[in-house]
Scaffold this motif. Structure first.
Motif, PDB file in Angstrom:
ATOM      1  N   HIS A   1      37.744  -2.892 -64.548  1.00 30.59           N
ATOM      2  CA  HIS A   1      38.607  -4.079 -64.581  1.00 30.59           C
ATOM      3  C   HIS A   1      38.364  -4.899 -65.843  1.00 30.59           C
ATOM      4  O   HIS A   1      37.257  -4.957 -66.370  1.00 30.59           O
ATOM      5  CB  HIS A   1      38.415  -4.941 -63.332  1.00 30.59           C
TER       6      HIS A   1
ATOM      7  N   GLU B   1      38.213 -10.695 -67.008  1.00 28.99           N
ATOM      8  CA  GLU B   1      37.137 -11.532 -66.479  1.00 28.99           C
ATOM      9  C   GLU B   1      36.297 -11.966 -67.664  1.00 28.99           C
ATOM     10  O   GLU B   1      36.146 -11.229 -68.635  1.00 28.99           O
ATOM     11  CB  GLU B   1      36.309 -10.749 -65.456  1.00 28.99           C
TER      12      GLU B   1
ATOM     13  N   ASP C   1      30.109  -8.367 -67.080  1.00 26.46           N
ATOM     14  CA  ASP C   1      31.141  -8.233 -66.044  1.00 26.46           C
ATOM     15  C   ASP C   1      32.471  -8.744 -66.594  1.00 26.46           C
ATOM     16  O   ASP C   1      32.731  -9.930 -66.530  1.00 26.46           O
ATOM     17  CB  ASP C   1      30.737  -9.023 -64.796  1.00 26.46           C
ATOM     18  N   ASN C   2      33.340  -7.886 -67.203  1.00 30.90           N
ATOM     19  CA  ASN C   2      33.162  -6.471 -67.264  1.00 30.90           C
ATOM     20  C   ASN C   2      33.634  -5.918 -68.609  1.00 30.90           C
ATOM     21  O   ASN C   2      34.200  -4.845 -68.689  1.00 30.90           O
ATOM     22  CB  ASN C   2      33.923  -5.801 -66.104  1.00 30.90           C
TER      23      ASN C   2
ATOM     24  N   ASP D   1      31.784  -0.981 -63.384  1.00 28.40           N
ATOM     25  CA  ASP D   1      31.819  -2.443 -63.381  1.00 28.40           C
ATOM     26  C   ASP D   1      30.412  -2.965 -63.633  1.00 28.40           C
ATOM     27  O   ASP D   1      29.506  -2.699 -62.840  1.00 28.40           O
ATOM     28  CB  ASP D   1      32.348  -2.928 -62.016  1.00 28.40           C
ATOM     29  N   THR D   2      30.261  -3.694 -64.718  1.00 32.07           N
ATOM     30  CA  THR D   2      28.990  -4.345 -65.030  1.00 32.07           C
ATOM     31  C   THR D   2      27.900  -3.298 -65.294  1.00 32.07           C
ATOM     32  O   THR D   2      27.093  -2.987 -64.430  1.00 32.07           O
ATOM     33  CB  THR D   2      28.572  -5.290 -63.885  1.00 32.07           C
TER      34      THR D   2
HETATM   35 ZN   LIG Z   1      33.309  -7.095 -62.091  1.00 33.14          ZN
END
Ligand SMILES: [Zn+2]
Ligand SMILES: [Zn+2]
Length: 883
Positions: free
Chosen positions: A268, A271, A276-277, A338-339
Motif C-alpha cells: 500500500h 501513508e 509504513d509503507n 508492508d513495513t
Molecule cells: Zn502499513
C-alpha cells in the motif's frame, strides 16, 4: 515426515536467488523510499497523485509495463463497500495561541502529521476558541449535547474512537496529544475514520476539525492552561473536499508464455511513514528493476507468467480494483509487503513471515519460508526469521480463496510478538529507521518467491503436493485433539492447497499429474481415518431449541467481505461485532456447510468454542448487507431428486448427451455444481457419454487445456476439472466429455475444425446423441453452429484466426482458430425453441427449479438448416478476422 524442501526449490535457492540478490542496489532503493515519502507524507489526495507520477516514471525507467487504474471516490458502495467517500486536498492547517501569549502551536506545512485525517475546515479567517481539557471517556460522557459550543477540546484520547460524541458536544474541534510509546516528541498519525469518513459524520458536521500535537507540546499547553486558567487559540484549516479519485498503480513484469496469469504483490501507498509503507512500495520498484535488468542481460529467462506489483490506498484501492477489474481467473498467488527493512534494533531483529489466511492454500507459506531462509544465508542484516500466524492487516484479507489468492505477509513491523515498533503510525516513522541492507534482504526474498511461483510448472506441482502431503500427515498424527472437526479442518487445508496447485499445471501428462494429486488426497484421507478416535464435535445439545434454526446453509452472493468497520450502519456493525467473528469467517459460506458445521470449523480455527448464536448473528448481518443468502434445508435439492427429474424428462441409460446449463436456475443442489454432473452421469450410466462446452470464447489469450477455465458456467467448470474428463484441444471452444466415447469425440478438434460435421459436437449429433438444456434456451446450444457450417454459411471461418495453445511438451504453439461472423445472423436461433416445441420434437420439464428441454441433436440440427435455407445463399456477413 515434515515438509521437505522440493528439489526444484533447493536448486532455485542455489542458482537463481544469489543472482537476484547480487543485482539489488541499496542506494537506489533508499532514494526511492525518500522520493515516495516526499509526496505521500502530506496525506493529501493531490500529492498522492504525485506519488503515482513518481511510480509511473520509475517503472518506465525500469523498462517494465505500467498501468494506472483511477478509482472514483464516493458513488456506489459496491459489493465490497470499500469506498472512500471524498477526496481531500490539504492547503493549510495552523493553530496559534493568541491568549495569554502569542505563539504558534502547530503548522501542517512544517509537519504534516499535525492534521487529523478527514478533518473539516474552518472559515478562512479561522476560529478563535477556548481550550477545554477532557482526558477520559467518563468526562466526555458527562458533557451534555451542545455543552461545548465554540470550544476546542484538548485530549489524550484517540478521537477516532469517540468522534460522534465529540461532535455532539458542539465543540469546534479537537486537538489530541495522545502518547506514542517512548517517543514524547512524536506526533501520532490520527484519523477520524480510516478509508472513508464514517457514516453518520457527514454533511456540515464534517467541519469539526482535528489536530495533533506531541506529548511534549501537550504538556506545555496543559501547563499554560493551568497557570493562566484560560488559553485561547486561533485555528485555521483549509481543506478542499470533492469527488475525486485515487490510483492503483501496477508495475508489470510480463510473463513469457502466459502473461494473463498473474502473481500479485500488494504494497500500500498513501501513508505518511517511511517504514509504513514507502519501504514496501520501494521494494516493488526495485523488484521491477532487477528482474528487467536480468531478463534484458539474458541472465534470467522471462518467467512463464506475469508479476504485478501493486500500490494503492490500502484495501480501499486493492479490493475495489479487484472488484472492478474483470479477470478470467483470480491471480495465482501473491504476497503483502508492508513495513519492511527496518534496522534490527527497531524490530529486535524480527523478520516476520505471516501465514496466509487460514483456509487458503498454505503451501505458499512454506515456499516463502524456504526462500527467506536461503536469503538470510546469503547476507544477514541481523534478522532472524519468525514464522507467525495469519494477521489481518485488511490487505491480507485478499487471501480469501473465494475472490483472492493465498498471500502471506512479510514485515519488520513488530519489535516483540504482536507489539509494533515504537514509532509506528507517528511522525517518528522516518527513513533513518530503515537499514538499506535489511531492505535488500526483503527485496531478494520477495523477488525469489515471486519468480519461483511465476515460473513453476507441472514438475513443481508434483513436488510441492508431495511435500504438503507429508506435512499434513505428520500434522494429523501430531494433533493432540483427534476430534473430527479438527481433522476435517486440517484435511480442508490440504485440499485447498492441492486444488490451488492445479493452477500451475503446465505441460506433461494431465492424467498422470491428476492421479498423483489424487493419491496425495487419498493418503491424507487414510491417515485421517486411521487416527480418528472419537467422532466428537464441539457441542452437545446446547442449541437453544426453537430459537435458532441450525439447518441453514449460508451461500455467498457477492465477492469480497465488507468493510464493516467504516462503511456499514451502526446497527449492522454492532451485530457483526457482537458475533466476535473475524471477517474471513464469511469464507465458509459455500452453501454446503450448515451454520452448525461452520461453528465447528471456526471453533477449531480459534481454538475455543464458537457458538451457533455467534455464527447466526454474523451471517444474518451479512445477509442484511447482501453478502450471503441463508438457504433453508427444504430449499436444497438432493441428487436423488435431480435423478428423478432427469428420468421424468426422458433421459435414459446409454444416451450420449450434450448439456448446456445454468446452476443458479436449478437452485441449490446439495454438493453444488459437481453434484449436478454426478446426477447426469448416474442417469446416462456407464454406456452413455456426457459432453459439455468448456469454451473460453477467447477470454484466454493462451489456452492451456490443463488450467484455462470455461466461462460457460459452474457446471461445465466442475465437469472439465474432473479427473476422468477428456478435454479437446481447441483454443477458444474446447469441449469436455466423460464416458466410453469421450476420447473418440474429442480427438482432433483443432485439425478438424470447430463445428465441422466430424467435430466433437458434429459426431454427437450424427451419432444419435441428445441435447439437454438446463435452465437455458437453445440459443446456448452450440449444435446449431454445426448446422450453419454445414449449409455452408460464409460467415464462419473455422481457421480464419491465429490463436495460441500450450502443448503437452509445455511449449506455446500458434494454431488456426475460429473467425466468427462479424455481424448478427439474420435468422435468430431464438426460433429454434418455438419450432421444436411446435413440432413436438422436444420434451419439456423441470429439473430442480430449472426449466429443462431434451431434444435429439439431429432434430435441432435439421431445424436450424431448414431455417437457414433461404438466408445463407444470399447472406453477405463475413467472418471477423483479427489484424
Ligand atoms: Zn502499513
Ligand atoms: Zn499503516
Amino acid at each position: 515426515m515434515a515438509w521437505r524442501t522440493p528439489l526444484s526449490l533447493t536448486n532455485f535457492c542455489q542458482k537463481t536467488l544469489p543472482l537476484l540478490d547480487h543485482h539489488v542496489k541499496e542506494d537506489r532503493i533508499m532514494e526511492a523510499v525518500a522520493t515516495i515519502i516526499e509526496t505521500d507524507q502530506w496525506n493529501s489526495f493531490n500529492r498522492f497523485h504525485d506519488t503515482t507520477k513518481t511510480l509511473v516514471r520509475y517503472y518506465q525507467e525500469a523498462g517494465v509495463d505500467v498501468e494506472v487504474a483511477s478509482l472514483p471516490t464516493g458513488g456506489e458502495m459496491g459489493s465490497g463497500r470499500w469506498i472512500i467517500h471524498q477526496a481531500a486536498d490539504i492547503n493549510k492547517a495552523t493553530v496559534d495561541i493568541i491568549n495569554p501569549v502569542g505563539q504558534r502551536l502547530l503548522d501542517y506545512q512544517d509537519n504534516p502529521w499535525h492534521l487529523i485525517q478527514w478533518s473539516g475546515s474552518t472559515p478562512a479567517a479561522g476560529i478563535e476558541s477556548k481550550i477545554v481539557i477532557i482526558d477520559s471517556r467518563k468526562e466526555l460522557d458527562r458533557i451534555s449535547a451542545k455543552g461545548l459550543v465554540g470550544k476546542m477540546v484538548l485530549t489524550d484520547l484517540n478521537p477516532r474512537h469517540h468522534l460522534q460524541k465529540l461532535i455532539d458536544t458542539g465543540a469546534v474541534g479537537v486537538i489530541t496529544d495522545r502518547p506514542i510509546p517512548n517517543l514524547s516528541d512524536a506526533i501520532g498519525w490520527t484519523k477520524f475514520g480510516w478509508g472513508g469518513i464514517p457514516i453518520g459524520v457527514t454533511g456540515n458536521q464534517q467541519d469539526f476539525v482535528g489536530l495533533v500535537i506531541s506529548k511534549t507540546q501537550g504538556a506545555e499547553l496543559r501547563q499554560l492552561l493551568k497557570k493562566h486558567g484560560k488559553v485561547v487559540v486561533r485555528t485555521q484549516v483549509d481543506i478542499d473536499r470533492y469527488h475525486g479519485s485515487h490510483d492503483v498503480v501496477s508495475g508489470i513484469i510480463r510473463g513469457a508464455d502466459d502473461p494473463q496469469d498473474e502473481l500479485w504483490v500488494l504494497a500500500h501507498s498513501a501513508e505518511p511513514g517511511a517504514h509504513d509503507n514507502a519501504s514496501g512500495v520501494a521494494l516493488c520498484v526495485e523488484i521491477a528493476r532487477i528482474m528487467a535488468e536480468l531478463i534484458a542481460q539474458k541472465l534470467l529467462p522471462r518467467p512463464k507468467r506475469s508479476i504485478r506489483l501493486l500500490s494503492a490506498y490500502e484495501c480501499y484501492g486493492f479490493f475495489k480494483y479487484l472488484e472492478d477489474t474483470r479477470y478470467l481467473q483470480t491471480p495465482l498467488a501473491g504476497v503483502v509487503v508492508d513495513t519492511i527493512g527496518s534496522k534490527s534494533e527497531v524490530c529486535d531483529g524480527r523478520l516476520e513471515w505471516h501465514a496466509t489466511i487460514p483456509m487458503s492454500a498454505g503451501f505458499v507459506d512454506r515456499v516463502g519460508e524456504a526462500i527467506i531462509h536461503a536469503t538470510l544465508n546469503l547476507s544477514s542484516p541481523g534478522y532472524q526469521l519468525y514464522l507467525e500466524p495469519f494477521v489481518s492487516t485488511s490487505d491480507t484479507l485478499i487471501g480469501d480463496p473465494k475472490y483472492g489468492f493465498p498471500a502471506p505477509w512479510l514485515t519488520t513491523h513488530h519489535q516483540d510478538q504482536n507489539i509494533g515498533f515504537d514509532a509506528y503510525h507517528s511522525s517518528a516513522d522516518t527513513i533513518n529507521l530503515i537499514d538499506p541492507k535489511g531492505l535488500v534482504t526483503c527485496v531478494t526474498a520477495i523477488a525469489g518467491y515471486l519468480y519461483y511461483l511465476a515460473d513453476a510448472g507441472s514438475q513443481e506441482v508434483i513436488e510441492l503436493a508431495t511435500a504438503e502431503t507429508d506435512r499434513t500427515i505428520s500434522q494429523l498424527r501430531k494433533s493432540p485433539q483427534r476430534l473430527k472437526a479438527k481433522v476435517d479442518y486440517i484435511c480442508h487445508g490440504h485440499r485447498e492447497t492441492i486444488n490451488r496447485l492445479k493452477r500451475w499445471m503446465w505441460g506433461g501428462d494431465r492424467k498422470e499429474i491428476l492421479v498423483h494429486l489424487d493419491n496425495c488426497q487419498h493418503q491424507v484421507q487414510e491417515a485421517a481415518s486411521s487416527i480418528m478416535s472419537r467422532p466428537v464435535t464441539f457441542r452437545k445439545a446446547r442449541t437453544q431449541k426453537g430459537e435458532i434454526n441450525n439447518q441453514v446453509y449460508p451461500h455467498r452472493t457477492a465477492v469480497l467481505s465488507p468493510d464493516w468497520g467504516n462503511n456499514t450502519n451502526s446497527e449492522i456493525r454492532l451485530k457483526m461485532e457482537k458475533s466476535r467473528l473475524k471477517p474471513w469467517a464469511l469464507f465458509w459460506a459455500d452453501s454446503n456447510r450448515s451454520l452448525e458445521e461452520i461453528a465447528d470449523a471456526l471453533s477449531v480455527e480459534y481454538g475455543k468454542k464458537v457458538t451457533l448464536r455467534q455464527v447466526t448473528n454474523f451471517f444474518e448481518a451479512h445477509q442484511e448487507l447482501g453478502y450471503v443468502k441463508l438457504i433453508k434445508a427444504k430449499d436444497r435439492i438432493s441428487k436423488s431428486q435431480l435423478v428423478t427429474n432427469l428420468h421424468q424428462l426422458g433421459l435414459e441409460s446409454g444416451m450420449n448427451l450434450m448439456v448446456h446449463s445454468s446452476l443458479s436456475q436449478i437452485g441449490y443442489p446439495i454438493g453444488g455444481a459437481n453434484m449436478v454432473v454426478e446426477a447426469l452421469l448416474e442417469v446416462i450410466g456407464d454406456q452413455g457419454t456426457l459432453m459439455m462446452p468448456s469454451f473460453n470464447h477467447r477470454s484466454a489469450e493462451i489456452f492451456n487445456p490443463m488450467t484455462t477455465p470455461t466461462i460457460n458456467g459452474a457446471i461445465p467448470e466442475a465437469m472439465w476439472r474432473r479427473m476422468e474428463a477428456v478435454r479437446s484441444l481447441h483454443p477458444t471452444h474446447a469441449v469436455t466429455a466423460i464416458g466410453p466415447k469421450a476420447a473418440e469425440y474429442c480427438e482432433g478438434h483443432l485439425e478438424i475444425g470447430i463445428w465441422a460435421e466430424d467435430s466433437p459436437i458434429g459426431r454427437l449429433i450424427h451419432g444419435g446423441g441428445y441435447i439437454l438444456s438446463l435452465g437455458v434456451t437453445h440459443e446456448s446450444s452450440t449444435a446449431y453452429h454445426v448446422a450453419e457450417v454445414s449449409m455452408p454459411c460464409g460467415c464462419i471461418d473455422p481457421f480464419g484466426n491465429i490463436d495460441r495453445v500450450v502443448t503437452s511438451d509445455g511449449t506455446v504453439a500458434e494454431v488456426k482458430g475460429l473467425a466468427f461472423r462479424a455481424g448478427v445472423c439474420p435468422v435468430s436461433p431464438a426460433e429454434l425453441d418455438t419450432a421444436l416445441n411446435n413440432l413436438g420434437l422436444q420434451r419439456l420439464g423441470k429439473v430442480g427449479k430449472a426449466d429443462a428441454a431434451l431434444v435429439k441433436a439431429s432434430d435441432l440440427w435439421e431445424i436450424r438448416r431448414q431455417h437457414l435455407k433461404d438466408a445463407c445463399p444470399n447472406c453477405t456477413i463475413q467472418p471477423s478476422i483479427r489484424k
